[in-house]
Design a protein around this motif. Structure first.
Motif, PDB file in Angstrom:
ATOM      1  N   ARG A 164       0.836  -1.208   0.000  1.00 22.99           N
ATOM      2  CA  ARG A 164       0.000   0.000   0.000  1.00 22.99           C
ATOM      3  C   ARG A 164       0.866   1.250   0.000  1.00 22.99           C
ATOM      4  NH1 ARG A 164      -2.718  -0.286   5.098  1.00 22.99           N
ATOM      5  NH2 ARG A 164      -4.135  -1.774   4.137  1.00 22.99           N
ATOM      6  N   TRP A 165       1.908   1.233   0.831  1.00 20.60           N
ATOM      7  CA  TRP A 165       2.803   2.386   0.884  1.00 20.60           C
ATOM      8  C   TRP A 165       3.582   2.547  -0.418  1.00 20.60           C
ATOM      9  CZ3 TRP A 165       8.277   1.818   0.902  1.00 20.60           C
ATOM     10  CH2 TRP A 165       8.967   3.035   0.947  1.00 20.60           C
ATOM     11  N   ALA A 166       4.138   1.475  -0.935  1.00 13.36           N
ATOM     12  CA  ALA A 166       4.974   1.557  -2.137  1.00 13.36           C
ATOM     13  C   ALA A 166       4.192   2.074  -3.330  1.00 13.36           C
ATOM     14  CB  ALA A 166       5.567   0.179  -2.450  1.00 13.36           C
ATOM     15  N   GLN A 167       2.932   1.703  -3.431  1.00 16.42           N
ATOM     16  CA  GLN A 167       2.118   2.143  -4.561  1.00 16.42           C
ATOM     17  C   GLN A 167       1.843   3.637  -4.523  1.00 16.42           C
ATOM     18  OE1 GLN A 167      -1.194  -0.553  -4.169  1.00 16.42           O
ATOM     19  NE2 GLN A 167      -0.287  -2.081  -5.522  1.00 16.42           N
ATOM     20  N   THR A 168       1.843   4.235  -3.336  1.00 12.40           N
ATOM     21  CA  THR A 168       1.608   5.687  -3.230  1.00 12.40           C
ATOM     22  C   THR A 168       2.883   6.494  -3.412  1.00 12.40           C
ATOM     23  OG1 THR A 168       1.909   5.701  -0.824  1.00 12.40           O
ATOM     24  CG2 THR A 168      -0.317   5.282  -1.654  1.00 12.40           C
ATOM     25  N   THR A 169       4.040   5.845  -3.329  1.00 11.53           N
ATOM     26  CA  THR A 169       5.310   6.565  -3.429  1.00 11.53           C
ATOM     27  C   THR A 169       6.105   6.193  -4.675  1.00 11.53           C
ATOM     28  OG1 THR A 169       6.381   4.863  -2.078  1.00 11.53           O
ATOM     29  CG2 THR A 169       5.514   6.797  -0.934  1.00 11.53           C
ATOM     30  N   GLN A 170       5.543   5.309  -5.493  1.00 14.85           N
ATOM     31  CA  GLN A 170       6.187   4.861  -6.729  1.00 14.85           C
ATOM     32  C   GLN A 170       7.506   4.116  -6.487  1.00 14.85           C
ATOM     33  OE1 GLN A 170       6.389   8.435  -9.154  1.00 14.85           O
ATOM     34  NE2 GLN A 170       4.301   8.132  -9.876  1.00 14.85           N
ATOM     35  N   VAL A 171       7.632   3.515  -5.319  1.00 15.18           N
ATOM     36  CA  VAL A 171       8.750   2.613  -5.070  1.00 15.18           C
ATOM     37  C   VAL A 171       8.520   1.338  -5.867  1.00 15.18           C
ATOM     38  CG1 VAL A 171       9.846   1.151  -3.322  1.00 15.18           C
ATOM     39  CG2 VAL A 171       9.309   3.535  -2.807  1.00 15.18           C
ATOM     40  N   ARG A 172       9.574   0.831  -6.495  1.00 12.25           N
ATOM     41  CA  ARG A 172       9.448  -0.330  -7.381  1.00 12.25           C
ATOM     42  C   ARG A 172       9.112  -1.588  -6.585  1.00 12.25           C
ATOM     43  NH1 ARG A 172      13.473  -3.951  -9.665  1.00 12.25           N
ATOM     44  NH2 ARG A 172      12.694  -4.877 -11.594  1.00 12.25           N
ATOM     45  N   LEU A 173       8.077  -2.299  -7.033  1.00 11.31           N
ATOM     46  CA  LEU A 173       7.679  -3.557  -6.431  1.00 11.31           C
ATOM     47  C   LEU A 173       8.094  -4.716  -7.344  1.00 11.31           C
ATOM     48  CD1 LEU A 173       4.079  -2.554  -5.280  1.00 11.31           C
ATOM     49  CD2 LEU A 173       6.015  -3.059  -3.780  1.00 11.31           C
ATOM     50  N   VAL A 174       8.793  -5.679  -6.773  1.00  8.80           N
ATOM     51  CA  VAL A 174       9.183  -6.873  -7.521  1.00  8.80           C
ATOM     52  C   VAL A 174       8.296  -8.009  -7.048  1.00  8.80           C
ATOM     53  CG1 VAL A 174      11.036  -8.499  -8.033  1.00  8.80           C
ATOM     54  CG2 VAL A 174      11.548  -6.066  -7.690  1.00  8.80           C
ATOM     55  N   PRO A 175       7.514  -8.666  -7.930  1.00  9.75           N
ATOM     56  CA  PRO A 175       6.585  -9.733  -7.523  1.00  9.75           C
ATOM     57  C   PRO A 175       7.312 -10.877  -6.798  1.00  9.75           C
ATOM     58  CG  PRO A 175       6.189  -9.068  -9.793  1.00  9.75           C
ATOM     59  CD  PRO A 175       7.466  -8.404  -9.381  1.00  9.75           C
TER      60      PRO A 175
END
Length: 457
Positions: free
Chosen positions: A446-457
């Motif tokens: 939730r946090w990463a999606q609001t800050t555009q931090v890259r998510l690796v599946p």
């Protein structure tokens, strides 16, 4: 982002990494945008011959050795006032060449950020901003051979007003003394706030994560009835945890040159204790949620790796926002994290309490599908610590740079347990979702999606 300046952001009309071509072009003819201690203009920087390389290295070192600032390339100036737009080549090969020149011509190598601002009508050309933060590792020297040999010219430049001057031998010696004295002072300050916070904890045999931070240049958080009421209201309604809305501090008090915020029951499981000092320093101790297991008839406590990383990320962010937004700190902060078996196992902790037997501590991971512990540690550890120097804005902006700092610190922490790498986060600032358990994954995603931090599946 390595450099932030409220003055330059107000002058330019936005953050350096968000500026448009029109905003920089609009500085032409604006007297208020004249060169200053933190700002210099260049028509072009070729750095193709010894003189050009020396000039570029000198400009970069001069900013790093003073208060930091920005070198704007692509604008001519008259007496320091930008006057005319002169777009430069922004090809990758040219930018790599400048990077190589700066890297090989400064010592210690200066940290800086490159921002190409492209002309919408000709994307291959435009402006180039080189943003240089004030460096805690100065003085930085120009290492290229001097174009004009002189016995008096030491190779350490520094901005003086809107000009660049060479440091004298006394200046250089003083700068080195200041570098080491500052680091020693910060280390002592860090130790002092850690010791005070540990002594304030209730007796416990519970594993703890402690994160502390102290600024290079102290800030000032005035403590009055009005400011206390404002900070108290904020701390009681806003969760300090990333991606979490329902876990604010439950009590906030005034202490000696500090605010103290706590969460949970003092003698309960998972008690949190945070001290926010007037100078921008801060320390947060969190009882780490841990399980108990037995191997070869030996009982021990263990904490999940992703829980440690999530707590670390949140604590670094929270202490960064305190330093910047309450105390007005800019520049760098010295941060330290420690994993401790119990408060009294810290080298400067309180006396050992007369309580239930102390269990050894390790870092493992719970398998959610099988409901059992997956071993990661090769051994237990009573005390592990790690230190780093970070820009306060990198922590408080809560983005990729925060993840990079947390990854560096987390790796050093868990290596004391025989684990090579904190896999939930990476040194390039990404989040590895496959290495998070469900509860923490929901919050961090939730946090990463609001800050555009890259998510690796």
């Amino acid at each position: 982002m390595t450099f932030r300046s409220r003055r330059l952001e107000a002058l330019f009309g936005g953050r350096l990494d968000q500026l448009t071509y029109e905003q920089i072009a609009g500085l032409a003819g604006v007297e208020a945008a004249a060169e200053a201690e933190d700002l210099e203009y260049k028509r072009e920087v070729a750095a193709a011959d010894p003189k050009g390389k020396e000039e570029l290295a000198k400009d970069i070192c001069a900013l790093a050795n003073h208060i930091g600032g920005a070198l704007v390339i692509g604008l001519t100036d008259v007496k320091g006032v930008p006057t005319k737009v002169m777009d430069i080549d922004l090809a990758d090969a040219h930018l790599r060449h400048l990077e190589q020149v700066i890297g090989s011509s400064t010592a210690p190598q200066v940290r800086y950020e490159t921002y190409p601002i492209r002309n919408p009508d000709d994307p291959g050309r435009g402006f180039l901003i080189l943003a240089v933060p004030r460096s805690p590792h100065g003085p930085h020297a120009v290492t290229t051979p001097p174009v004009k040999a002189t016995e008096k010219a030491l190779r350490y430049p520094r901005r003086t007003g809107s000009l660049t001057a060479w440091l004298t031998e006394t200046d250089v010696a003083t700068a080195y003394h200041h570098r080491f004295a500052t680091m020693a002072d910060r280390a002592k300050r860090l130790l002092d706030i850690e010791r005070e916070a540990l002594m304030a904890l209730p007796p416990s045999n519970q594993p703890q994560l402690m994160v502390s931070a102290t600024p290079e240049v102290p800030g000032n958080m005035p403590i009055t009835q009005e400011t206390f009421n404002r900070h108290r209201r904020n701390l009681l309604v806003t969760s300090p945890y990333l991606g979490e809305e329902d876990l604010p501090f439950s009590q906030v008090r005034v202490g000696s040159r500090r605010l103290t915020a706590t969460m949970g029951e003092p003698h309960g499981y998972g008690y949190r204790h945070c001290e926010l000092h007037r100078d921008g320093s801060g320390v947060w101790l969190s009882g780490i949620h841990s399980g108990t297991s037995t191997v070869d008839l030996k009982e021990f406590n263990f904490a999940d790796l992703d829980t440690v990383v999530y707590e670390l990320l949140s604590m670094l962010y929270f202490l960064g926002t305190h330093a910047r937004d309450r105390a007005g700190v800019s520049g760098t902060v010295l941060v330290k994290a420690a994993l401790i078996e119990a408060p009294h196992t810290h080298p400067h902790g309180p006396p050992r309490p007369q309580m239930a037997p102390l269990l050894p501590f390790r870092i493992d991971q719970t398998d959610e599908y099988r409901g059992r512990r997956m071993p990661l540690s090769t051994h237990t550890c009573a005390y592990a610590d790690a230190e780093a120097v970070a820009l306060v804005d990198d922590l408080a902006d809560a983005g990729t740079a925060l993840v990079q700092t947390a990854a560096y610190v987390a790796d050093e922490l868990i290596q004391a347990f025989g684990i090579a790498e904190a896999t939930p986060v990476t040194r390039d600032g990404s989040i590895n979702l496959a290495h998070w358990t469900t509860y923490n994954k929901v919050r961090i995603e939730r946090w990463a999606q609001t800050t555009q931090v890259r998510l690796v599946p």
